[in-house]
Design an enzyme around this catalytic site. Sequence first.
Site, PDB file in Angstrom:
ATOM      1  N   ASN A 118       2.398  11.392   3.748  1.00  0.00           N
ATOM      2  CA  ASN A 118       2.650   9.970   3.548  1.00  0.00           C
ATOM      3  C   ASN A 118       1.726   9.450   2.458  1.00  0.00           C
ATOM      4  O   ASN A 118       0.677  10.045   2.176  1.00  0.00           O
ATOM      5  CB  ASN A 118       2.401   9.203   4.854  1.00  0.00           C
ATOM      6  CG  ASN A 118       2.714   7.729   4.745  1.00  0.00           C
ATOM      7  OD1 ASN A 118       3.755   7.345   4.204  1.00  0.00           O
ATOM      8  ND2 ASN A 118       1.829   6.884   5.243  1.00  0.00           N
ATOM      9  N   HIS A 120      -0.280   5.849   1.294  1.00  0.00           N
ATOM     10  CA  HIS A 120      -0.698   4.552   1.842  1.00  0.00           C
ATOM     11  C   HIS A 120      -1.506   3.800   0.786  1.00  0.00           C
ATOM     12  O   HIS A 120      -2.421   4.373   0.181  1.00  0.00           O
ATOM     13  CB  HIS A 120      -1.536   4.754   3.098  1.00  0.00           C
ATOM     14  CG  HIS A 120      -1.941   3.470   3.744  1.00  0.00           C
ATOM     15  ND1 HIS A 120      -1.051   2.684   4.464  1.00  0.00           N
ATOM     16  CD2 HIS A 120      -3.130   2.798   3.761  1.00  0.00           C
ATOM     17  CE1 HIS A 120      -1.682   1.612   4.906  1.00  0.00           C
ATOM     18  NE2 HIS A 120      -2.937   1.654   4.497  1.00  0.00           N
ATOM     19  N   SER A 147      -3.975   6.428  -1.116  1.00  0.00           N
ATOM     20  CA  SER A 147      -4.290   7.707  -0.484  1.00  0.00           C
ATOM     21  C   SER A 147      -3.008   8.437  -0.112  1.00  0.00           C
ATOM     22  O   SER A 147      -2.087   7.837   0.434  1.00  0.00           O
ATOM     23  CB  SER A 147      -5.108   7.492   0.802  1.00  0.00           C
ATOM     24  OG  SER A 147      -6.268   6.723   0.579  1.00  0.00           O
ATOM     25  N   ASP A 156      -1.533   5.968   9.965  1.00  0.00           N
ATOM     26  CA  ASP A 156      -2.320   5.979   8.729  1.00  0.00           C
ATOM     27  C   ASP A 156      -3.668   6.668   8.926  1.00  0.00           C
ATOM     28  O   ASP A 156      -4.642   6.354   8.230  1.00  0.00           O
ATOM     29  CB  ASP A 156      -2.539   4.557   8.195  1.00  0.00           C
ATOM     30  CG  ASP A 156      -1.243   3.863   7.832  1.00  0.00           C
ATOM     31  OD1 ASP A 156      -0.301   4.559   7.414  1.00  0.00           O
ATOM     32  OD2 ASP A 156      -1.162   2.634   7.966  1.00  0.00           O
TER      33      ASP A 156
END
Length: 223
Positions: A118, A120, A147, A156
């Site tokens: 992912n 973020h 990030s 997260d």
Amino acid sequence: MPSSNMQDNNLTSNIVVLISGGGTNLQAIIDACKAADYPGKVVGVISNKADVFGLTRAKNAGIAHCVLSHKDFSSREIYDQALIKKIDLYQADVVVLAGFMRILTPEFVQHYQGKLINIHPSLLPKYQGLHTHQRAIDAGDTDHGVSVHYVTEELDGGPVILQAKVPIFAGDTAEELALRVHEQEHRIYPLVVKWCCNQRISMHNDTVLFEGKALPASGYASE
């Protein structure tokens, strides 16, 4: 990860991208995959929302795409099981969250552990969740950033693979800061996806290994 030996340049990893919106990071990855030496190919794009421009990007690139609306399912668990079935049809080696606005169930995360990443818009662990740009401004920070991290069951909170910093200037609005962050997103996300495809990185006990060497908590950027 890929069952084939990625040292053979003729072999590529299958990338599946999950989106909920415009798909600018999807486009950055699609563009990166055009390079002859890129070890991956986007084979599927799945959106939980219809009529988003990210689906048009997939169509324009000739990539298989579909909508799987969470509104059609009675629970998060049932939706995620259906999503797993869709992703697995593509034989995904790497699953990329690119603005996919869903909180994932533990079962989903565990199914793709070590190949689910992912991006973020903050320098994690700072500012998990939403409205990160305004929160950084309100806190008086002089640096902000983005990030890329492995996904774990903590929102997260998975181990960071790579970060990029941008300055915060006096008088910045959240919109101006977001544009600066987006530029870095489009640089580092295709790079991390490449590392996943050619198996330069892996996750072990919530630690990122880069070519077998453990990275610090802030990821490769601090090396």
